[in-house]
Design a protein around this motif. Structure first.
Motif, short mmCIF file in Angstrom:
data_model
loop_
_atom_site.label_atom_id
_atom_site.label_comp_id
_atom_site.label_asym_id
_atom_site.label_seq_id
_atom_site.Cartn_x
_atom_site.Cartn_y
_atom_site.Cartn_z
N PHE A 198 0.77 -1.20 -0.03
CA PHE A 198 -0.08 -0.14 -0.01
C PHE A 198 0.75 1.20 -0.11
O PHE A 198 0.59 2.20 -0.74
N PHE A 199 2.00 1.24 0.70
CA PHE A 199 2.75 2.32 1.06
C PHE A 199 3.74 2.65 -0.26
O PHE A 199 3.58 3.46 -0.98
N CYS A 200 4.70 1.67 -0.45
CA CYS A 200 5.55 2.03 -1.56
C CYS A 200 5.33 2.10 -2.80
O CYS A 200 5.57 2.98 -3.57
N ASN A 201 3.91 1.34 -3.14
CA ASN A 201 3.41 1.59 -4.34
C ASN A 201 2.86 2.87 -4.79
O ASN A 201 3.19 3.61 -5.62
N ALA A 202 2.27 3.53 -3.56
CA ALA A 202 1.51 4.70 -3.63
C ALA A 202 2.81 5.74 -3.66
O ALA A 202 2.74 6.92 -4.64
N VAL A 203 3.67 5.85 -2.93
CA VAL A 203 4.65 6.95 -2.81
C VAL A 203 5.61 6.90 -4.03
O VAL A 203 6.25 7.98 -4.58
N ASP A 204 5.91 5.78 -4.63
CA ASP A 204 6.75 5.61 -5.69
C ASP A 204 6.05 6.29 -7.10
O ASP A 204 6.67 6.96 -7.90
N ASP A 205 4.87 6.03 -7.34
CA ASP A 205 4.25 6.68 -8.20
C ASP A 205 4.18 8.14 -8.12
O ASP A 205 4.46 8.87 -9.23
N ALA A 206 4.02 8.63 -6.87
CA ALA A 206 4.12 10.05 -6.84
C ALA A 206 5.38 10.48 -7.43
O ALA A 206 5.64 11.80 -7.72
N ARG A 207 6.30 10.02 -6.60
CA ARG A 207 7.83 10.37 -6.68
C ARG A 207 8.38 10.12 -8.01
O ARG A 207 9.39 10.79 -8.51
N MET A 208 7.76 9.10 -8.85
CA MET A 208 8.44 8.97 -10.22
C MET A 208 7.52 9.75 -11.33
O MET A 208 7.74 9.62 -12.59
N GLY A 209 6.61 10.57 -10.88
CA GLY A 209 5.79 11.20 -11.67
C GLY A 209 4.66 10.62 -12.62
O GLY A 209 4.41 11.03 -13.53
N ILE A 210 4.23 9.58 -12.03
CA ILE A 210 3.29 8.75 -12.64
C ILE A 210 2.15 9.70 -12.63
O ILE A 210 1.40 10.02 -11.61
N THR A 211 1.37 9.93 -13.84
CA THR A 211 0.07 10.52 -13.91
C THR A 211 -1.00 9.83 -13.89
O THR A 211 -2.22 10.03 -13.45
N HIS A 212 -0.97 8.57 -14.57
CA HIS A 212 -2.08 7.76 -14.67
C HIS A 212 -1.70 6.19 -14.38
O HIS A 212 -0.67 5.59 -14.86
N VAL A 213 -2.37 5.61 -13.39
CA VAL A 213 -2.28 4.27 -12.78
C VAL A 213 -3.30 3.39 -13.34
O VAL A 213 -4.54 3.61 -13.02
N ILE A 229 -2.50 7.88 2.18
CA ILE A 229 -1.01 7.97 2.45
C ILE A 229 -0.35 9.39 1.55
O ILE A 229 0.41 9.99 2.22
N LEU A 230 -0.82 9.54 0.41
CA LEU A 230 -0.19 10.56 -0.36
C LEU A 230 -0.64 11.85 0.16
O LEU A 230 0.16 12.91 0.21
N ARG A 231 -1.90 11.93 0.81
CA ARG A 231 -2.45 13.24 1.33
C ARG A 231 -1.48 13.67 2.35
O ARG A 231 -1.18 14.69 2.62
N ALA A 232 -1.19 12.47 3.42
CA ALA A 232 -0.44 12.59 4.66
C ALA A 232 0.94 13.11 4.18
O ALA A 232 1.43 13.53 5.19
N LEU A 233 1.49 12.53 3.23
CA LEU A 233 3.00 13.35 2.80
C LEU A 233 2.86 14.50 1.91
O LEU A 233 3.95 14.78 1.28
N ASP A 234 1.65 15.04 1.54
CA ASP A 234 1.55 16.19 0.75
C ASP A 234 2.05 15.94 -0.65
O ASP A 234 2.91 16.80 -1.32
N LEU A 235 1.82 14.58 -1.25
CA LEU A 235 2.29 14.41 -2.63
C LEU A 235 1.21 14.15 -3.36
O LEU A 235 0.10 14.01 -3.13
N SER A 236 1.30 14.43 -4.61
CA SER A 236 0.14 14.56 -5.66
C SER A 236 -0.06 13.23 -6.14
O SER A 236 0.55 12.49 -6.05
N ALA A 237 -1.48 12.59 -6.02
CA ALA A 237 -1.82 11.40 -6.56
C ALA A 237 -2.18 11.27 -7.98
O ALA A 237 -2.53 12.28 -8.61
N PRO A 238 -1.95 10.29 -8.38
CA PRO A 238 -2.00 10.02 -10.05
C PRO A 238 -3.57 10.04 -10.00
O PRO A 238 -4.38 9.76 -9.06
N ARG A 239 -4.08 9.95 -11.20
CA ARG A 239 -5.39 9.37 -11.85
C ARG A 239 -5.20 7.87 -11.88
O ARG A 239 -4.56 7.17 -12.36
N TYR A 240 -6.58 7.10 -11.30
CA TYR A 240 -6.37 5.87 -11.10
C TYR A 240 -7.46 5.42 -12.07
O TYR A 240 -8.57 5.77 -12.37
#
Length: 471
Positions: A198-213, A229-240
Motif C-alpha cells: 500500500f505504501f511503497c506503491n503509492a509513494v513511488d508513483d508520486a515520486r516517479m511522476g506517474i500521472t495515470h495508474v 497516504i499521499l495526502r498525509a505526505l503532501d504528495l500529488s496523486a495520479p489518476r487511477y
C-alpha cells in the motif's frame, strides 16, 4: 499552463511468471502512454524478500521484451527518478515513515498473526466487515514498552481518520466513494522494517511522476488507502483506472485449470508475440480496428474511454485466429527461425523455403510442421488400412502412368494429365490416390507446392511403389 506529459508504469512483483493478465496490463499502460506521446516506466516491486527472486525479475523483463514492449526508464535503464527496484529504495521509505511518525499518522502495532486472525473470525461471525480492531491504536508509552520488553516486534499502521469520505474518479469505472470507517488502520511497514505494498506503491508513483495508474480492478479497494497516504505526505496523486480481470470461458478468473496462463508457456508452444498482443488488445478494450495491428498502430487506436468494466474472456480459439494471421505475415527467414529444430538439417535455403511455403497455410504452431517435414523429407510412408484400399482400387496402371510422368522434375499438372489419359479418372478418384501415395494423408497442404518441396526423385519413388501389384 499546459498539462504535464502523461506518464504510466507497469509495476510487477517478481514472485512468479508473467501472467497473461499482467501482460495485458503492461500492454495497456504502454499504449496509453504512447497514444498521448507520454512516457512508460517499468518498476520492479520486490520488497517481499521471501518471494521475490532475481531469476523471476530477469525472466519477467525478458518476457516483456519478447512481447515487444519498450519502457523509457526502468531497472535496466535508470534515470533521476530511480532506482526502479523497490528493494533499493529503502532509505526513501524510511524518510517518509519518519515524517509520518512525526505527524502522528503512524503507530506501532504489536498484534500477532494469530490475534489478527481471531479478531477477523469474531468480526465475520458478528456479520461485520473484517478490519483492524484498533487494539494498538491508542497504546501509551508504557503499554508499548511492556510489549517491547516481551520481545514483540511491531509493524507500523496508518491511522485512518474517522467518519471521512474518500472520493475519486476512476477513469474506467467513474466516480468512487469510500467511507474511512470501513477501511480500518492498515500496515505500511512490516515487522522486518520493509515497506508494505500500500505504501511503497503509492509513494513511488508520486515520486516517479506517474500521472495515470492503470491496473487490475482487484486493486480498486486499495486506492482510498493510497490516497490517504499521499495526502498525509503532501504528495500529488495520479489518476487511477482499474481494468476488468481476465477470465476463462467459464467466467472464472483465468487460472491453471484453464490451461496455459503465462507468457512463457505460450511462447514455448510456438505462439508469436504479435498474435498474443493482438488478442490481448481486444480483451476489455473496444476498438474499431479489427485487423492485425502493430504496436504503433495499437497505440494510435487505443482509447481509455473504450476500456470495459465487464470481465474479459480469454479464448484460445480466438488467439489461434491471430496466430494464423501472424504466421501468414512472416517472411521465410522469420519462419525458418520460428520452426527451428523441426526443419531438417543440411538443406539449402531454397529447399527450406519451398517446404515452408508449401506448409505455411496448414500450420499454426511449429509442432504442426513436424509431421510434414517427416512426410516431405522422410522415408517410406505408413498408410492406414482404408487408405491402402483406396490405392489398391486405383490400380497399377494408374501409378505406372503417374510414376512415369514424375520421372525427373515432378510437376503435378503433368502427373494428373498422364493419369487421366491412362485411366480416364477424374475428381476424387483422380486426386485422392495421388495424395495418399505421395503424403500418406487424405488431407493437408496443396499437392503442387509439396511436390516442389520434395527432394528430386522422391515423388517418383513413392508412386512407383504402387505401380507393380497395385498395393
Amino acid at each position: 499552463m499546459s498539462d504535464p506529459p502523461l506518464v504510466t508504469r507497469f509495476a510487477p512483483s517478481p514472485t512468479g511468471e508473467l501472467h497473461l493478465g499482467n501482460a495485458r496490463t503492461a500492454l495497456f499502460n504502454e499504449l496509453l502512454a504512447r497514444h498521448a506521446g507520454g512516457r512508460f516506466l517499468l518498476r520492479i516491486e520486490d520488497t517481499d524478500s521471501q518471494r521475490s527472486t532475481e531469476e523471476h525479475t530477469r525472466t519477467l523483463i525478458a518476457d516483456l521484451r519478447w512481447l515487444g514492449l519498450q519502457w523509457d526508464a526502468g531497472p535496466d535503464r535508470e534515470d533521476e527518478r530511480g532506482p526502479y527496484r523497490q528493494s533499493a529504495r529503502g532509505a526513501l521509505y524510511a524518510a517518509d515513515f519518519a515524517v509520518l511518525e512525526e505527524r502522528g499518522v503512524l503507530y506501532p502495532c504489536y498484534c500477532s498473526a494469530l490475534e489478527l486472525a481471531a479478531s477477523r473470525r469474531t468480526q465475520l461471525a458478528a456479520g461485520k466487515p473484517p478490519r483492524y480492531a484498533g487494539t494498538c491504536r491508542d497504546l501509551d508509552a508504557a503499554g508499548r514498552a511492556r510489549r517491547e520488553a516481551q520481545g514483540l516486534i511491531p509493524t507500523l499502521r496508518f491511522r485512518v481518520p474517522r467518519a471521512e469520505r474518500i472520493d475519486f474518479v476512476d477513469f474506467v469505472h467513474g466516480p468512487q466513494s469510500f467511507l474511512s470507517d470501513d477501511i480500518g488502520d492498515f500496515v505500511v511497514r512490516r515487522a522486518d522494517k520493509t515497506a508494505a505494498f500500500f505504501f511503497c506503491n503509492a509513494v513511488d508513483d508520486a515520486r516517479m511522476g506517474i500521472t495515470h495508474v492503470l491496473r487490475g480492478e482487484d486493486h480498486l479497494a486499495n486506492t482510498p488507502r493510497q490516497l490517504l497516504i499521499l495526502r498525509a505526505l503532501d504528495l500529488s496523486a495520479p489518476r487511477y483506472g482499474h481494468i476488468s480481470l481476465l477470465v476463462g470461458a467459464d467466467g472464472a478468473p483465468l487460472s491453471k485449470r484453464h490451461g496455459a496462463t503465462s507468457v512463457r508457456e505460450y511462447r514455448e508452444r510456438g505462439y508469436t508475440a504479435q498474435a498474443i498482443i493482438n488478442h490481448l488488445f481486444r480483451l476489455g478494450h473496444a476498438s474499431s480496428e479489427h485487423g492485425f495491428l502493430t504496436l504503433p498502430q495499437m497505440a494510435a487506436a487505443f482509447d481509455a474511454a473504450h476500456l470495459g468494466r465487464a470481465p474479459a474472456r480469454f479464448d484460445e480459439s480466438q488467439l489461434r485466429v491471430w496466430q494464423k494471421d501472424a504466421v501468414h505475415r512472416m517472411s521465410s527467414s522469420e519462419l525458418r527461425a520460428w520452426l527451428g529444430s523441426i526443419l531438417p538439417a543440411g538443406l539449402e535455403a531454397a529447399a527450406l523455403d519451398a517446404f515452408i511455403e508449401a506448409v505455411r497455410p496448414n500450420i499454426l504452431l511449429p509442432e504442426d510442421a513436424r509431421q510434414w517435414a517427416d512426410i516431405v523429407f522422410g522415408g517410406p510412408l505408413n498408410l492406414a488400412a482404408e487408405d491402402t484400399e483406396v490405392i489398391r482400387s486405383a490400380g497399377s496402371n494408374y501409378f505406372a502412368a503417374a510414376a512415369h510422368a514424375a520421372d525427373g522434375h515432378a510437376d503435378l499438372p503433368a502427373i494428373v494429365a498422364a493419369v487421366r489419359a491412362a485411366t480416364g479418372k477424374s475428381g476424387a478418384a483422380l486426386y485422392k490416390p495421388l495424395r495418399l501415395a505421395l503424403t500418406g494423408r487424405p488431407q493437408g497442404p496443396e499437392l503442387a507446392p509439396l511436390l516442389k518441396a520434395m527432394p528430386a526423385g522422391k515423388a517418383r519413388e513413392r508412386l512407383a511403389r504402387f505401380a507393380g501389384s497395385g498395393t
